[in-house]
Scaffold this motif. Structure first.
Motif, PDB file in Angstrom:
ATOM      1  N   LEU A   1    -122.162 -50.271 -57.100  1.00 37.25           N
ATOM      2  CA  LEU A   1    -121.417 -50.653 -58.143  1.00 37.25           C
ATOM      3  C   LEU A   1    -120.908 -49.241 -58.889  1.00 37.25           C
ATOM      4  CD1 LEU A   1    -122.464 -54.045 -59.396  1.00 37.25           C
ATOM      5  CD2 LEU A   1    -120.316 -53.489 -58.241  1.00 37.25           C
ATOM      6  N   GLU A   2    -121.914 -48.511 -59.219  1.00 46.67           N
ATOM      7  CA  GLU A   2    -121.631 -47.396 -59.732  1.00 46.67           C
ATOM      8  C   GLU A   2    -120.701 -46.379 -59.163  1.00 46.67           C
ATOM      9  OE1 GLU A   2    -125.153 -44.928 -61.130  1.00 46.67           O
ATOM     10  OE2 GLU A   2    -125.892 -46.740 -62.184  1.00 46.67           O
ATOM     11  N   ARG A   3    -121.019 -46.221 -57.789  1.00 49.61           N
ATOM     12  CA  ARG A   3    -120.469 -45.448 -56.735  1.00 49.61           C
ATOM     13  C   ARG A   3    -118.614 -45.979 -56.795  1.00 49.61           C
ATOM     14  NH1 ARG A   3    -122.939 -43.951 -51.334  1.00 49.61           N
ATOM     15  NH2 ARG A   3    -124.453 -42.353 -52.149  1.00 49.61           N
TER      16      ARG A   3
ATOM     17  N   ASP B   1    -112.357 -44.396 -61.053  1.00 53.07           N
ATOM     18  CA  ASP B   1    -112.166 -43.430 -62.100  1.00 53.07           C
ATOM     19  C   ASP B   1    -111.682 -42.223 -61.670  1.00 53.07           C
ATOM     20  OD1 ASP B   1    -112.877 -45.262 -63.728  1.00 53.07           O
ATOM     21  OD2 ASP B   1    -114.865 -44.787 -64.202  1.00 53.07           O
ATOM     22  N   GLY B   2    -111.681 -42.118 -60.148  1.00 55.36           N
ATOM     23  CA  GLY B   2    -111.108 -40.632 -59.720  1.00 55.36           C
ATOM     24  C   GLY B   2    -111.903 -39.871 -59.540  1.00 55.36           C
ATOM     25  N   GLY B   3    -113.263 -40.223 -59.341  1.00 58.06           N
ATOM     26  CA  GLY B   3    -114.442 -39.367 -59.121  1.00 58.06           C
ATOM     27  C   GLY B   3    -114.624 -38.824 -57.627  1.00 58.06           C
TER      28      GLY B   3
ATOM     29  N   VAL C   1    -109.392 -43.767 -50.876  1.00 55.72           N
ATOM     30  CA  VAL C   1    -108.970 -43.230 -51.707  1.00 55.72           C
ATOM     31  C   VAL C   1    -107.787 -42.469 -51.034  1.00 55.72           C
ATOM     32  CG1 VAL C   1    -109.115 -41.171 -53.435  1.00 55.72           C
ATOM     33  CG2 VAL C   1    -111.181 -42.692 -52.888  1.00 55.72           C
ATOM     34  N   ILE C   2    -106.667 -42.509 -52.007  1.00 54.52           N
ATOM     35  CA  ILE C   2    -105.321 -42.059 -51.501  1.00 54.52           C
ATOM     36  C   ILE C   2    -104.806 -41.142 -52.592  1.00 54.52           C
ATOM     37  CG2 ILE C   2    -102.931 -42.091 -50.798  1.00 54.52           C
ATOM     38  CD1 ILE C   2    -103.687 -44.181 -48.955  1.00 54.52           C
ATOM     39  N   ASP C   3    -104.604 -40.066 -52.423  1.00 45.97           N
ATOM     40  CA  ASP C   3    -104.010 -39.047 -53.679  1.00 45.97           C
ATOM     41  C   ASP C   3    -102.767 -39.426 -54.135  1.00 45.97           C
ATOM     42  OD1 ASP C   3    -103.334 -37.184 -55.308  1.00 45.97           O
ATOM     43  OD2 ASP C   3    -103.919 -35.542 -54.062  1.00 45.97           O
ATOM     44  N   THR C   4    -102.567 -40.420 -54.758  1.00 47.01           N
ATOM     45  CA  THR C   4    -100.994 -40.748 -54.998  1.00 47.01           C
ATOM     46  C   THR C   4    -100.413 -39.965 -55.854  1.00 47.01           C
ATOM     47  OG1 THR C   4    -101.910 -42.384 -56.510  1.00 47.01           O
ATOM     48  CG2 THR C   4    -101.405 -43.234 -54.427  1.00 47.01           C
ATOM     49  N   LYS C   5    -100.915 -38.728 -56.499  1.00 52.34           N
ATOM     50  CA  LYS C   5    -100.110 -37.685 -57.242  1.00 52.34           C
ATOM     51  C   LYS C   5     -99.320 -37.071 -56.246  1.00 52.34           C
ATOM     52  CE  LYS C   5    -101.441 -37.594 -61.637  1.00 52.34           C
ATOM     53  NZ  LYS C   5    -101.789 -38.768 -61.597  1.00 52.34           N
ATOM     54  N   LYS C   6     -99.890 -36.940 -54.998  1.00 54.55           N
ATOM     55  CA  LYS C   6     -99.585 -36.211 -53.813  1.00 54.55           C
ATOM     56  C   LYS C   6     -98.505 -37.315 -52.997  1.00 54.55           C
ATOM     57  CE  LYS C   6    -101.393 -33.027 -50.341  1.00 54.55           C
ATOM     58  NZ  LYS C   6    -102.595 -32.407 -49.975  1.00 54.55           N
TER      59      LYS C   6
ATOM     60  N   TYR D   1    -102.367 -46.220 -58.964  1.00 56.45           N
ATOM     61  CA  TYR D   1    -103.781 -46.630 -58.343  1.00 56.45           C
ATOM     62  C   TYR D   1    -103.873 -45.317 -57.170  1.00 56.45           C
ATOM     63  CZ  TYR D   1    -102.327 -51.302 -59.633  1.00 56.45           C
ATOM     64  OH  TYR D   1    -101.939 -52.424 -60.239  1.00 56.45           O
ATOM     65  N   ILE D   2    -105.448 -45.040 -57.325  1.00 54.99           N
ATOM     66  CA  ILE D   2    -105.798 -44.210 -56.195  1.00 54.99           C
ATOM     67  C   ILE D   2    -106.641 -44.859 -55.012  1.00 54.99           C
ATOM     68  CG2 ILE D   2    -105.404 -42.007 -57.550  1.00 54.99           C
ATOM     69  CD1 ILE D   2    -108.579 -42.304 -58.277  1.00 54.99           C
ATOM     70  N   VAL D   3    -107.221 -46.023 -55.535  1.00 59.97           N
ATOM     71  CA  VAL D   3    -107.871 -46.797 -54.389  1.00 59.97           C
ATOM     72  C   VAL D   3    -107.087 -47.876 -53.703  1.00 59.97           C
ATOM     73  CG1 VAL D   3    -110.068 -48.172 -53.970  1.00 59.97           C
ATOM     74  CG2 VAL D   3    -109.982 -46.482 -55.604  1.00 59.97           C
ATOM     75  N   TRP D   4    -107.105 -47.740 -52.440  1.00 57.76           N
ATOM     76  CA  TRP D   4    -106.032 -48.619 -51.633  1.00 57.76           C
ATOM     77  C   TRP D   4    -106.637 -49.280 -50.517  1.00 57.76           C
ATOM     78  CZ3 TRP D   4    -100.940 -49.805 -52.773  1.00 57.76           C
ATOM     79  CH2 TRP D   4    -100.380 -49.017 -53.986  1.00 57.76           C
ATOM     80  N   PRO D   5    -106.450 -50.734 -50.515  1.00 60.72           N
ATOM     81  CA  PRO D   5    -107.222 -51.389 -49.553  1.00 60.72           C
ATOM     82  C   PRO D   5    -106.551 -51.192 -48.009  1.00 60.72           C
ATOM     83  CG  PRO D   5    -105.457 -52.977 -50.598  1.00 60.72           C
ATOM     84  CD  PRO D   5    -105.605 -51.504 -51.347  1.00 60.72           C
ATOM     85  N   LEU D   6    -107.502 -51.462 -46.984  1.00 60.23           N
ATOM     86  CA  LEU D   6    -106.874 -51.110 -45.806  1.00 60.23           C
ATOM     87  C   LEU D   6    -106.526 -52.669 -45.357  1.00 60.23           C
ATOM     88  CD1 LEU D   6    -109.501 -48.606 -44.791  1.00 60.23           C
ATOM     89  CD2 LEU D   6    -107.421 -48.379 -44.152  1.00 60.23           C
ATOM     90  N   TYR D   7    -106.024 -52.728 -44.081  1.00 54.10           N
ATOM     91  CA  TYR D   7    -105.480 -54.023 -43.475  1.00 54.10           C
ATOM     92  C   TYR D   7    -106.358 -55.236 -43.971  1.00 54.10           C
ATOM     93  CZ  TYR D   7    -103.736 -57.502 -40.677  1.00 54.10           C
ATOM     94  OH  TYR D   7    -103.119 -58.628 -40.138  1.00 54.10           O
ATOM     95  N   ASN D   8    -107.831 -55.096 -43.309  1.00 57.21           N
ATOM     96  CA  ASN D   8    -108.278 -56.326 -43.144  1.00 57.21           C
ATOM     97  C   ASN D   8    -108.999 -56.913 -44.474  1.00 57.21           C
ATOM     98  OD1 ASN D   8    -108.818 -57.107 -40.327  1.00 57.21           O
ATOM     99  ND2 ASN D   8    -109.246 -55.015 -40.239  1.00 57.21           N
ATOM    100  N   LEU D   9    -108.964 -56.143 -45.469  1.00 57.60           N
ATOM    101  CA  LEU D   9    -109.276 -56.688 -46.779  1.00 57.60           C
ATOM    102  C   LEU D   9    -108.248 -57.320 -47.422  1.00 57.60           C
ATOM    103  CD1 LEU D   9    -111.924 -56.017 -49.012  1.00 57.60           C
ATOM    104  CD2 LEU D   9    -109.869 -55.093 -50.128  1.00 57.60           C
ATOM    105  N   ALA D  10    -107.033 -56.711 -47.358  1.00 61.24           N
ATOM    106  CA  ALA D  10    -105.876 -57.029 -48.228  1.00 61.24           C
ATOM    107  C   ALA D  10    -105.464 -58.459 -47.621  1.00 61.24           C
ATOM    108  CB  ALA D  10    -104.860 -56.038 -48.294  1.00 61.24           C
ATOM    109  N   ALA D  11    -105.247 -58.225 -46.080  1.00 62.71           N
ATOM    110  CA  ALA D  11    -104.684 -59.420 -45.267  1.00 62.71           C
ATOM    111  C   ALA D  11    -105.716 -60.551 -45.506  1.00 62.71           C
ATOM    112  CB  ALA D  11    -104.372 -59.057 -44.144  1.00 62.71           C
TER     113      ALA D  11
END
Ligand code: ZN
Length: 583
Positions: free
Chosen positions: A228-230, A236-238, A267-272, A282-292
């Protein structure tokens, strides 16, 4: 008596050929008819070769007529034969376990990273059709959670909505996954807190090696509190891109390594790589199986209808469903639908447009719905084809011709006819005895569509009339050969130069020439022509003249240029620009 002069026999063959043609998309099959005729005329068994010759000649003559003309003749002479032709409408099989659910819910869930093409037709139409069949709900869900590789683009959300509308699919509810990240985070946290998911910091290659050996990485063994800490550090962008992945635990012994501890968020660098809708929020993005997987449950999906390439995804998601105490929807996996000759790869389409190979997403060479729409392929034809293929798990290969055949049946019954003369060549007729007032029906079977009218008046002492006919027709012309100007009169060719053919009026009645199977050719009186361009399926342009009446056509009209093909009118101005559908 030579069989070719036996008019009773010819009539018998002609009837058989017409009936055969009407049942075969306008093309009678000579081979099938020899047996049929011999069945009725056993005495000809010793003269099969001669009989075949007559059959071939008659079949040619019949096949020169359009399907509508054939139908009109059959309807007029042997209407009783057509009653039997009641085509049975193919129906979809019932959905499995439909009675377990109060309301059937299905969905179509595209990534808006490209326009839709024929490859999506099955998922869309079957899901929608079943929702309607059971008075259920059809959901459109945009799966736009990859701002980096399969990056969504704003205009495609709209083009997808438009394509569904065109296909006749009404959407009861619409969702966009990029609006729902807090929901995915909430369930991820629960999965981690319960020890069913973990944040993996391993290098991808290291992890891959271990998982192939069915070995747990050290992250998997950490207590939930540490994971959970991780997880919070991730939010938080760590972590930088590639430094951490949330994985859902599975049985490491699962025979398919691709199922074992599948990746759920990264993690996806959404600044870039900002997301087109939510930017860098957001910088943490779900992959297909989780979101769907989460959405299918929360949206009350009862039946998922999709290609069998998704089978492994079901196996992955079922682990998550078990952890969350959810029941997995009914999943129907149909086989691959291949259309020969159609390039249905999104990446190739996009690359071709970027490189300028294609003029746009509606380039006639593409299998996108935009291109099909532009060419005059009707959504009804696509739907019919998909419903007939159904939900079988085996792969199905269709060709463009299959789709065209469905479309042709629809268009043949409704489209108005006009003359179009590609590569026009001057065609002079001498000795025209009088003024011909001719009324050409816009549709051979539906007089209520109206007529185009021509007054053909001979001039000078030659009693001459000049027409435009197509170069292809004049190329087949030889001196003394007889042709019929469709619905007008018969002419006999006299002479030919590079750019003019001169002929002489022969007679008026079609009956005079029907038996000698003359070619019927379309014509346009010189001076009344309307310039026309037809964009062909290979994107080349055929130039020619259309009838003056085509000036009245409106964009989107689908018409038949006789002996040329069905076309969809795109523009009418100084000239008419149309897109070719098919023969
Ligand atoms: Zn790890």
């Amino acid at each position: 008596m030579a069989l070719e002069n036996d008019s009773e026999l010819r009539d018998l063959i002609r009837k058989a050929a017409l009936l055969n043609a009407v049942g075969h998309d306008g093309k009678a099959q000579a081979g099938a008819m020899v047996g049929k005729i011999l069945g009725e005329k056993a005495e000809l068994r010793s003269r099969v070769k001669e009989l075949s010759g007559v059959i071939n000649a008659v079949v040619n003559e019949v096949n020169n007529l359009s399907l509508s003309e054939q139908k009109a003749i059959v309807e007029a002479n042997w209407p009783e034969t057509q009653k039997k032709e009641k085509v049975e409408e193919k129906k979809l099989p019932p959905l499995p376990n439909a009675d377990r659910y109060a309301k059937i819910v299905t969905r179509f869930s595209p990534n808006p990273d490209c326009v839709l093409h024929l490859g999506s037709a099955r998922a869309i139409l079957l899901s929608h059709e079943y929702a309607r069949l059971y008075n259920g709900k059809f959901i459109l869900r945009f799966e736009d959670t990859d701002p980096k590789i399969k990056r969504p683009t704003l205009k495609f959300y709209d083009s997808i909505r438009q394509d569904l509308k065109w296909l006749g699919c009404t959407v009861d509810e619409e969702y966009i996954q990029s609006d729902r990240l807090p929901i995915y985070y909430k369930y991820t946290e629960k999965l981690i807190a319960d020890g069913n998911a973990y944040v993996c910091e391993c290098m991808p290659e290291v992890f891959r090696k271990m998982i192939i050996d069915k070995q747990a990485c050290s992250c998997r063994e950490l207590p939930a509190s540490e994971n959970l800490e991780r997880w919070n550090k991730m939010l938080d962008g760590g972590y930088m891109e590639g430094q951490a992945v949330v994985r859902v635990k599975t049985n490491l012994e699962n025979p398919n390594p691709a199922v074992r501890d599948w990746p759920a968020l990264r993690v996806i660098d959404t600044k870039k790589y900002p997301h087109p809708r939510v930017g860098s929020k957001y910088i943490v993005w779900p992959l297909y199986n989780l979101a769907a997987g989460i959405d299918d449950h929360l949206m009350g999906m009862t039946h998922i209808i999709r290609g069998k390439e998704h089978y492994t995804n079901m196996v992955r998601q079922k682990y998550m469903y078990k952890y969350l105490g959810w029941e997995y929807p009914e999943a129907i996996h149909y086989g691959r639908l291949k259309i020969t000759g159609a390039d249905l790869s999104k990446s190739k389409i996009v690359a071709g447009i970027k490189a300028g190979t294609y003029t746009g997403f509606d380039d006639p060479r593409l299998g996108t719905f935009a291109a099909l729409r532009k060419r005059g392929i009707t959504p009804e034809a696509i739907k019919k084809m998909i419903i007939e293929v159904g939900i079988k798990p085996n792969d199905v290969t269709l060709s463009w011709e299959n789709l065209f055949s469905y479309n042709r049946k629809i268009l043949d019954a409704i489209s108005n006819r006009y003359f179009f003369v590609p590569q026009p060549t001057e065609f002079k007729v001498l000795g025209v005895p009088k003024t011909f007032q001719t009324k050409l029906p816009l549709h051979p079977e539906q007089p209520e569509h109206g007529f185009r009218e021509y007054s053909i008046t001979p001039v000078d002492e030659d009693k001459a009339v000049s027409f435009w006919v197509s170069k292809k027709d004049t190329e087949a012309m030889e001196s003394k050969k007889i042709f019929r100007l469709m619905e007008l009169f018969n002419v006999k060719v006299e002479s030919k130069t590079e750019d003019t053919v001169t002929s002489r009026f022969a007679s008026e009645s079609y009956e005079d020439v029907r038996k000698i199977k003359v070619q019927l050719i379309q014509w346009i009186p010189k001076g009344t022509e309307f310039p026309a361009q037809v964009v062909m399926p290979d994107a080349s342009v055929t130039e020619g003249f259309a009838e003056a009446d085509c000036k009245k056509l409106k964009p989107d009209a689908i018409i038949q240029f006789e002996r040329f093909g069905f076309v969809r009118v795109n523009e009418v101005g100084e000239k008419i620009i149309a897109y070719y559908a098919h023969k």
